[in-house]
Structure formats: C-alpha cells, structure tokens
Design a protein around this motif. Sequence first.
Motif, PDB file in Angstrom:
ATOM      1  N   MET A   1      43.145  40.586  51.230  1.00 47.80           N
ATOM      2  CA  MET A   1      43.035  39.876  49.787  1.00 47.80           C
ATOM      3  C   MET A   1      42.323  41.016  48.641  1.00 47.80           C
ATOM      4  O   MET A   1      41.100  40.964  48.880  1.00 47.80           O
ATOM      5  N   LYS A   2      43.020  41.251  47.682  1.00 45.58           N
ATOM      6  CA  LYS A   2      42.737  42.223  46.757  1.00 45.58           C
ATOM      7  C   LYS A   2      42.963  41.294  45.338  1.00 45.58           C
ATOM      8  O   LYS A   2      43.897  40.824  44.870  1.00 45.58           O
ATOM      9  N   ILE A   3      41.720  41.181  44.595  1.00 44.68           N
ATOM     10  CA  ILE A   3      41.879  40.790  43.081  1.00 44.68           C
ATOM     11  C   ILE A   3      41.668  41.989  42.327  1.00 44.68           C
ATOM     12  O   ILE A   3      40.772  42.942  42.293  1.00 44.68           O
ATOM     13  N   LEU A   4      42.431  42.276  41.182  1.00 46.77           N
ATOM     14  CA  LEU A   4      42.321  42.933  40.105  1.00 46.77           C
ATOM     15  C   LEU A   4      42.079  42.327  38.727  1.00 46.77           C
ATOM     16  O   LEU A   4      42.570  41.223  38.477  1.00 46.77           O
ATOM     17  N   ILE A   5      41.051  42.841  38.062  1.00 48.13           N
ATOM     18  CA  ILE A   5      40.522  42.294  36.996  1.00 48.13           C
ATOM     19  C   ILE A   5      40.970  43.316  35.841  1.00 48.13           C
ATOM     20  O   ILE A   5      40.637  44.384  35.938  1.00 48.13           O
TER      21      ILE A   5
ATOM     22  N   LEU B   1      37.486  30.055  42.358  1.00 52.50           N
ATOM     23  CA  LEU B   1      37.638  29.932  43.667  1.00 52.50           C
ATOM     24  C   LEU B   1      38.792  29.031  43.738  1.00 52.50           C
ATOM     25  O   LEU B   1      39.708  29.405  45.208  1.00 52.50           O
ATOM     26  N   GLU B   2      38.892  27.752  43.247  1.00 54.25           N
ATOM     27  CA  GLU B   2      39.770  26.828  43.618  1.00 54.25           C
ATOM     28  C   GLU B   2      41.249  27.508  43.321  1.00 54.25           C
ATOM     29  O   GLU B   2      42.046  27.300  43.981  1.00 54.25           O
TER      30      GLU B   2
ATOM     31  N   THR C   1      33.222  38.655  46.191  1.00 53.30           N
ATOM     32  CA  THR C   1      32.888  39.519  47.302  1.00 53.30           C
ATOM     33  C   THR C   1      32.485  38.808  48.550  1.00 53.30           C
ATOM     34  O   THR C   1      32.700  39.024  49.714  1.00 53.30           O
ATOM     35  N   ASP C   2      31.740  37.378  48.160  1.00 57.03           N
ATOM     36  CA  ASP C   2      31.106  36.839  49.387  1.00 57.03           C
ATOM     37  C   ASP C   2      32.121  36.121  50.046  1.00 57.03           C
ATOM     38  O   ASP C   2      32.029  35.908  51.115  1.00 57.03           O
ATOM     39  N   LYS C   3      33.318  35.968  49.510  1.00 54.84           N
ATOM     40  CA  LYS C   3      34.488  35.269  50.127  1.00 54.84           C
ATOM     41  C   LYS C   3      35.295  36.468  50.844  1.00 54.84           C
ATOM     42  O   LYS C   3      36.263  36.000  51.632  1.00 54.84           O
ATOM     43  N   GLY C   4      34.915  37.553  50.686  1.00 59.06           N
ATOM     44  CA  GLY C   4      35.530  38.749  51.383  1.00 59.06           C
ATOM     45  C   GLY C   4      36.792  39.156  50.642  1.00 59.06           C
ATOM     46  O   GLY C   4      37.586  40.047  51.255  1.00 59.06           O
TER      47      GLY C   4
END
Length: 368
Positions: free
Chosen positions: A1-5, A359-360, A25-28
């Motif tokens: 899972m990748k998030i781009l900001i 997160l939701e 990060t804590d969610k992986g």
Amino acid sequence: MKILILSNYANGLYLFRKEVLQAFTDKGYETVISVPSDENCRKLEDMGFQVIPTEFERRGSNPVHDFKLFVKYTKLLRQQKPDVVLTYTIKPNLYGGLACRIKRVPYLVNITGLGTAVEKQGLLGKALIAFYRVAVKKAACVFFQNEGNQQFMLTHGVGKERSRLLPGSGVNLQEHPYVSYPSEDKGIIFLAVLRMMKDKGIEEYLTAAEQIAGEFQESRFYLVGEYEEESRKTYEPWIQRLSEEGKLKYFGHIDDVPKVMAQSHVIVHPSYHEGLSNVLLEAAACGRPVLASDVPGCRETLQSGLSGLTFPARDTEGLVRAIKTILSYTKSDRQEMGLRGREYVEHVFDRRKVISIYLEEIAKQINK
C-alpha cells in the motif's frame, strides 16, 4: 500500500501533520512526499519518508508554469503508482487532483483555506472555483477545515459528490501541554505568530502595537514569523522602526514557537481568512487567551467571551478595542480564559481525532 502526499511546503507537513504521516507508517503504508525543495525537507527525511522535490511557484499564476506542474504530477503518478493520493493547498489540490482524475488514481483533497482570490469572487476567483469543480469531481473525499468554507464551496458545486469536515489539523496535546500563566510583573505580552503578508493581518497588528504601546506602558508586543520576499520591502522598515522605538520585539522565523508562546500572556491572530488556525489551537493548548479575527477558521477555535475575544477582520480599531478590553481584565480573568481554552481544545481539537478520520477514509479505498 503506497500513499503519495502532494503539498506546497515541507514545514507545514512537519509541524501540523507529522503525526498523521507517522500513523500511515505505523499501519504499514509506504508514504512518499512531493514538495518544493527547501531546508525543511530534511525533517521529513529524518522521519524516514522519501521526499521528491517538485518545484513550483506557490503564489504565482503563470499558466505556462502551472501547466508544467500538472505534467510533473502526471509523470509522478506514472512513476510512483500510488494506491491513494492526498493533496494539500491550492495548486496541489488543483493540478494534482486533475492529474489523479485523469489517471484514475483514488485521491483525497484537503481544502485548508479558500484564499483571497476565491473569497473576493472576482474573475480570478470564479475561474479558480470552476477549476476546483473539475479537479475534485472524482475525489474520494474533499476535506474542509471549517463549516464556512465547506458551505461556500458546496454552494458553488465544489465537493458536492462527497465532502467531510475535519477539526483542522488538530493539535498534539502532548507536544503542546498546558503551561502555567506567567507573571505580569514586567508587563503584559501580546504575541502574534504569522507570515509578514497583508492577508495575515500584519498591518493591523503593527498599527495596533504602535498605538497601544504608546498609551499603555504595561503592554509589550512580540512578533514571530518570516517575511514573504514580495512584501519584505513594505514591512521590514516598519518592523525595524517599531523595534528601535522599543514598541515591538521581532524574533523572525524560529523553530521553538511554543517557548515564546509560553512567555506571553495573550495571543493575537488578525488573519483575514484561515482553513483552521493552528496558531490559535496551539495558543489555547498552551493555556493562553486569544484575540482573533471573526472569520471562518478562527472563530471556531475559541469560545468568544470565555476563552478569548473576536474582532472584525481588516479592522485596526476593532483590534485596538479588543486589546484594551482584555487589558481591562484582571490577571485572574486572563488566566481563567486560558484554562477554558485548554479545556475546549482537549474536547474538540485533539489531533488523534484527525488521524482517525484520515485512516478511516484511506481504509475505504483499500477495501474497495
């Protein structure tokens, strides 16, 4: 899972959203950040994030340069292949949002404030609203930081597909603890933390400081913040003169704002518009009464008459009256207002609430 900001300023991400980034990060989740390069990028890199320098003019309106930003974002999406994109601030919202829509990448847009052009609703403002309608139409969610901004944009067709209200960026109550109200034996210190630009109310603050300092010997005025290069020639001589006259103490840009805030007695924020003022949230968390312009993004952070006072934006005399009013109170009155402010942000603006909402919404995209 990748998030781009996508954002326009590394320090803003670090100061107000680092807990959100850490939660990813804590969610992986792998998190990649695209911002213009400056000395603040190192703070994000030190947290372990990959930072991709993406240069653009934060306040310019050159269509050629802005089209290049759209091309950069499109290329970035192709290279990084993110699962979800989060955008902050106007240009990343518009050009990043449009790129995500075209490339069919799930994206969440955060409208942290409307800006002067949109609020004035002139030709440029109408064009920006029209652009927003197109850019965010397919967004998974459009976040707003105050109800006034949300209703304005929804009325103009922006975010009507799906929007949600955030309590701003919230405030880290552990990082910004209550600090005992300081002694007033050497005077009452008013502090403004803002960038040196007209829309932040710098002219009203400097004029009020000059007037009040000459009339009330017990008053002191502090100022923290950096110059915008396009307005430096307007405000630097003015600030230097007041400093030489002993009416103002200017700290410039500092990293440890809470230390100066803790030494102060009243925090002043005369901004013309805000998404939700982090300065006012941190002032309340510290336990200081506030004087704030009565605009969306400021008024929500306080209980007027209980934890602070409001005054009309762009109104120097209104600010002067507010300063004189709070000077007329007793020390215990001012101290009690600060305590009420702390209680209010604990109840409404704990940053953990913001993290849970992000997160939701991201989980909804993962589980599609």
